[in-house]
Design an enzyme around this catalytic site. Structure first.
Site, PDB file in Angstrom:
ATOM      1  N   GLY A  12       0.843  -1.201   0.000  1.00  0.00           N
ATOM      2  CA  GLY A  12       0.000   0.000   0.000  1.00  0.00           C
ATOM      3  C   GLY A  12       0.873   1.243   0.000  1.00  0.00           C
ATOM      4  O   GLY A  12       1.833   1.320   0.759  1.00  0.00           O
ATOM      5  N   ARG A  73       1.497  -5.191  -5.526  1.00  0.00           N
ATOM      6  CA  ARG A  73       1.532  -6.413  -4.711  1.00  0.00           C
ATOM      7  C   ARG A  73       1.863  -7.547  -5.672  1.00  0.00           C
ATOM      8  O   ARG A  73       1.358  -7.561  -6.797  1.00  0.00           O
ATOM      9  CB  ARG A  73       0.202  -6.597  -4.000  1.00  0.00           C
ATOM     10  CG  ARG A  73      -0.040  -5.472  -2.974  1.00  0.00           C
ATOM     11  CD  ARG A  73      -1.218  -5.757  -2.064  1.00  0.00           C
ATOM     12  NE  ARG A  73      -1.210  -4.852  -0.921  1.00  0.00           N
ATOM     13  CZ  ARG A  73      -2.022  -3.793  -0.788  1.00  0.00           C
ATOM     14  NH1 ARG A  73      -2.908  -3.509  -1.719  1.00  0.00           N
ATOM     15  NH2 ARG A  73      -1.937  -3.035   0.286  1.00  0.00           N
ATOM     16  N   THR A 126       3.833   3.115   5.757  1.00  0.00           N
ATOM     17  CA  THR A 126       2.422   2.714   5.773  1.00  0.00           C
ATOM     18  C   THR A 126       1.640   3.702   6.614  1.00  0.00           C
ATOM     19  O   THR A 126       2.133   4.151   7.655  1.00  0.00           O
ATOM     20  CB  THR A 126       2.223   1.290   6.341  1.00  0.00           C
ATOM     21  OG1 THR A 126       0.827   1.077   6.577  1.00  0.00           O
ATOM     22  CG2 THR A 126       2.977   1.050   7.642  1.00  0.00           C
ATOM     23  N   ASP A 130       1.763   0.638  12.113  1.00  0.00           N
ATOM     24  CA  ASP A 130       1.617  -0.616  12.851  1.00  0.00           C
ATOM     25  C   ASP A 130       2.895  -1.445  12.894  1.00  0.00           C
ATOM     26  O   ASP A 130       2.838  -2.658  13.055  1.00  0.00           O
ATOM     27  CB  ASP A 130       0.471  -1.450  12.241  1.00  0.00           C
ATOM     28  CG  ASP A 130       0.703  -1.759  10.774  1.00  0.00           C
ATOM     29  OD1 ASP A 130       1.651  -1.219  10.177  1.00  0.00           O
ATOM     30  OD2 ASP A 130      -0.080  -2.555  10.210  1.00  0.00           O
ATOM     31  N   ARG A 163     -26.963  15.415  14.786  1.00  0.00           N
ATOM     32  CA  ARG A 163     -26.932  14.043  14.275  1.00  0.00           C
ATOM     33  C   ARG A 163     -25.811  13.179  14.878  1.00  0.00           C
ATOM     34  O   ARG A 163     -24.837  13.691  15.419  1.00  0.00           O
ATOM     35  CB  ARG A 163     -26.702  14.071  12.759  1.00  0.00           C
ATOM     36  CG  ARG A 163     -27.945  14.346  11.975  1.00  0.00           C
ATOM     37  CD  ARG A 163     -27.617  14.483  10.503  1.00  0.00           C
ATOM     38  NE  ARG A 163     -28.843  14.570   9.726  1.00  0.00           N
ATOM     39  CZ  ARG A 163     -28.912  15.021   8.483  1.00  0.00           C
ATOM     40  NH1 ARG A 163     -27.820  15.439   7.882  1.00  0.00           N
ATOM     41  NH2 ARG A 163     -30.055  15.057   7.857  1.00  0.00           N
TER      42      ARG A 163
HETATM   43  N1  LIG Z   1       5.612 -13.184   4.006  1.00  0.00           N
HETATM   44  C1  LIG Z   1       5.993 -12.726   2.820  1.00  0.00           C
HETATM   45  N2  LIG Z   1       6.966 -13.339   2.118  1.00  0.00           N
HETATM   46  C2  LIG Z   1       7.381 -12.873   0.922  1.00  0.00           C
HETATM   47  N3  LIG Z   1       6.872 -11.778   0.353  1.00  0.00           N
HETATM   48  C3  LIG Z   1       5.904 -11.123   0.994  1.00  0.00           C
HETATM   49  C4  LIG Z   1       5.405 -11.557   2.256  1.00  0.00           C
HETATM   50  N4  LIG Z   1       4.425 -10.707   2.642  1.00  0.00           N
HETATM   51  C5  LIG Z   1       4.317  -9.814   1.662  1.00  0.00           C
HETATM   52  N5  LIG Z   1       5.200 -10.037   0.675  1.00  0.00           N
HETATM   53  C6  LIG Z   1       5.373  -9.281  -0.576  1.00  0.00           C
HETATM   54  O1  LIG Z   1       5.199  -7.896  -0.320  1.00  0.00           O
HETATM   55  C7  LIG Z   1       4.099  -7.398  -1.091  1.00  0.00           C
HETATM   56  C8  LIG Z   1       3.398  -6.294  -0.326  1.00  0.00           C
HETATM   57  O2  LIG Z   1       2.865  -6.804   0.884  1.00  0.00           O
HETATM   58  P1  LIG Z   1       1.487  -6.270   1.484  1.00  0.00           P
HETATM   59  O3  LIG Z   1       1.248  -7.023   2.746  1.00  0.00           O
HETATM   60  O4  LIG Z   1       0.436  -6.333   0.440  1.00  0.00           O
HETATM   61  O5  LIG Z   1       1.732  -4.724   1.697  1.00  0.00           O
HETATM   62  P2  LIG Z   1       2.449  -3.872   2.837  1.00  0.00           P
HETATM   63  O6  LIG Z   1       3.896  -3.929   2.587  1.00  0.00           O
HETATM   64  O7  LIG Z   1       1.906  -2.514   2.588  1.00  0.00           O
HETATM   65  O8  LIG Z   1       2.067  -4.463   4.159  1.00  0.00           O
HETATM   66  C9  LIG Z   1       3.246  -8.637  -1.380  1.00  0.00           C
HETATM   67  O9  LIG Z   1       2.441  -8.486  -2.519  1.00  0.00           O
HETATM   68  C10 LIG Z   1       4.308  -9.696  -1.581  1.00  0.00           C
HETATM   69  O10 LIG Z   1       4.865  -9.630  -2.869  1.00  0.00           O
HETATM   70  O1  LIG Z   2      -6.969  -0.626  -0.830  1.00  0.00           O
HETATM   71  P1  LIG Z   2      -5.792  -1.512  -0.676  1.00  0.00           P
HETATM   72  O2  LIG Z   2      -4.578  -0.997  -1.344  1.00  0.00           O
HETATM   73  O3  LIG Z   2      -6.075  -2.916  -1.067  1.00  0.00           O
HETATM   74  O4  LIG Z   2      -5.413  -1.605   0.871  1.00  0.00           O
HETATM   75  C1  LIG Z   2      -6.161  -1.097   1.932  1.00  0.00           C
HETATM   76  C2  LIG Z   2      -5.340  -1.246   3.184  1.00  0.00           C
HETATM   77  O5  LIG Z   2      -4.074  -0.624   3.033  1.00  0.00           O
HETATM   78  C3  LIG Z   2      -3.845   0.273   4.103  1.00  0.00           C
HETATM   79  O6  LIG Z   2      -4.232   1.563   3.666  1.00  0.00           O
HETATM   80  C4  LIG Z   2      -2.389   0.324   4.465  1.00  0.00           C
HETATM   81  O7  LIG Z   2      -1.913  -0.946   4.844  1.00  0.00           O
HETATM   82  P2  LIG Z   2      -0.520  -1.495   4.326  1.00  0.00           P
HETATM   83  O8  LIG Z   2       0.430  -0.349   4.361  1.00  0.00           O
HETATM   84  O9  LIG Z   2      -0.129  -2.592   5.272  1.00  0.00           O
HETATM   85  O10 LIG Z   2      -0.724  -1.991   2.914  1.00  0.00           O
HETATM   86  C5  LIG Z   2      -4.780  -0.211   5.205  1.00  0.00           C
HETATM   87  O11 LIG Z   2      -5.106   0.783   6.144  1.00  0.00           O
HETATM   88  C6  LIG Z   2      -5.973  -0.639   4.393  1.00  0.00           C
HETATM   89  O12 LIG Z   2      -6.726  -1.577   5.090  1.00  0.00           O
END
Ligand SMILES: Nc1ncnc2c1ncn2[C@@H]1O[C@H](COP(=O)(O)OP(=O)(O)O)[C@@H](O)[C@H]1O
Ligand SMILES: O=P(O)(O)OC[C@H]1O[C@](O)(COP(=O)(O)O)[C@@H](O)[C@@H]1O
Ligand SMILES: [Mg+2]
Length: 319
Positions: A12, A73, A126, A130, A163
């Site tokens: 994200g 992703r 992010t 978190d 409201r």
């Molecule tokens: N446990 C994991 N092992 C390997 N790659 C991961 C793992 N978790 C996430 N990724 C990679 O990182 C990308 C982004 O992770 P995601 O959880 O969607 O977003 P964020 O980094 O915002 O939390 C995923 O689409 C995947 O390619």
């Molecule tokens: O609309 P998307 O890109 O699928 O993701 C929505 C989610 O991404 C966030 O905006 C950010 O989360 P991450 O940075 O872990 O991806 C969350 O608050 C929300 O739930």
């Protein structure tokens, strides 16, 4: 010894990602290290969408939301074959250090590349704030300012009509945005995934607030329930006029705040420094006034907890 660094944004997006890329590029250039930008996160790493970046490539980016490198992703990167391909592409270009800017998922991916031998540093980006080990992630401050701006506007019309207003904010697993923006926006009720709530008591508090304050603002994190459903329930149980606003992706965009620009720049420079100091498998974070390097094992192995004292104080402030 590091000669070539690549940087990517993944998962994200969040305001301040551009400032973080800029921080990496300029801190590296200052040390005469070549920098490459990877387009579209791990998708581009596997697809070899890798281009050289110089100082001018990051001009006019510090104030822009989103990420000029693009983010994505990637399901393929979750597989061992995808990870091997990604590593091979970096090695082919002689890249010996990688900076990943993203959330918990992206940094988990970086950790795997680190375990495979690439030198890696992560920057927490992010809006959810978190990640353990850093008081703030890049983008979180901008997002809560956007939410508070919306709450302030919603309050005007809530008071005018007497409201109940339900405001659903982002955070599938984290209530930080709801708690921080709810506190700063003077919400009467804050509902977050980390703290259980009883809908009957919520309805009682709503009636009390409307009777005393002529409005009631409820900020709910998406992970704590569906705003529409909660609004509907409140209306049916209390008979009070209720409206629901789902803020959605406006929380993810916009020009980063001063705080986020400075934080992202410092973390970007911190990531370059960490790699040059021989560190790897670390996430850069801010603790007080300091930028620190925390092992991925700690940063990703522990869960950041919500500040219960702040939650209670927000509730006291709303009486
Ligand atoms: N446990 C994991 N092992 C390997 N790659 C991961 C793992 N978790 C996430 N990724 C990679 O990182 C990308 C982004 O992770 P995601 O959880 O969607 O977003 P964020 O980094 O915002 O939390 C995923 O689409 C995947 O390619
Ligand atoms: O609309 P998307 O890109 O699928 O993701 C929505 C989610 O991404 C966030 O905006 C950010 O989360 P991450 O940075 O872990 O991806 C969350 O608050 C929300 O739930
Ligand atoms: Mg995530």
């Amino acid at each position: 010894m590091i000669n070539k660094i690549a940087v990517l944004t993944s998962g994200g997006d969040c305001p301040g990602m551009n400032a973080a890329i800029r921080g990496v590029v300029r801190a590296a250039q200052a040390k005469n290290i070549e920098v490459f930008g990877v387009h579209n996160g791990y998708v581009g790493l596997i697809g070899k969408q890798i281009v050289p970046l110089d100082s001018r490539a990051v001009s006019d980016t510090i104030h822009r939301g989103g990420t000029f490198l693009g983010t994505a992703r990637s399901e393929e990167f979750r597989t061992s074959a995808g990870q091997q391909k990604a590593l091979a592409n970096l090695q082919e270009l002689g890249i010996d250090g990688l900076v990943v800017i993203g959330g918990d998922g992206s940094l988990s991916g970086a950790r795997i590349l680190g375990e495979m031998g690439m030198k890696v540093a992560g920057i927490p980006g992010t809006i959810d704030n978190d990640l353990w080990g850093t008081e703030y992630t890049v983008g979180a401050d901008t997002a809560v300012n956007t939410v508070v701006d919306a709450i302030d506007k919603i309050r005007d019309t809530a008071s005018a009509h007497g409201r109940v207003m339900v405001v659903e904010v982002m955070g599938r697993e984290s209530g930080w945005i709801a708690l921080t923006a709810g506190f700063a926006g003077g919400a009467e009720l804050i509902l977050i995934p980390e703290i259980a709530y009883d809908l009957n008591r919520v309805c009682e508090r709503v009636k009390e607030a409307v009777a005393n304050k002529h409005h009631c603002i409820i900020v709910i994190a998406e992970g704590a329930g569906n705003g529409m459903a909660i609004g509907d329930h409140i209306h049916r149980k209390t008979g009070l006029e209720t409206r629901v606003s789902v803020l959605g992706h406006i929380q993810r965009g916009g020009s980063p705040t001063v705080f986020d620009r400075v934080l992202a720049s410092r973390l970007g420079a911190g990531a370059v420094k960490a790699l040059l100091d021989g560190k790897t498998n670390v996430m850069l974070g801010c603790q007080g006034a300091n930028i620190v390097a925390i092992d991925f094992a700690d940063a990703l192995g522990q869960k950041k907890v919500i500040d219960a004292e702040e939650f209670n104080l927000a509730s006291i402030m709303s009486i």
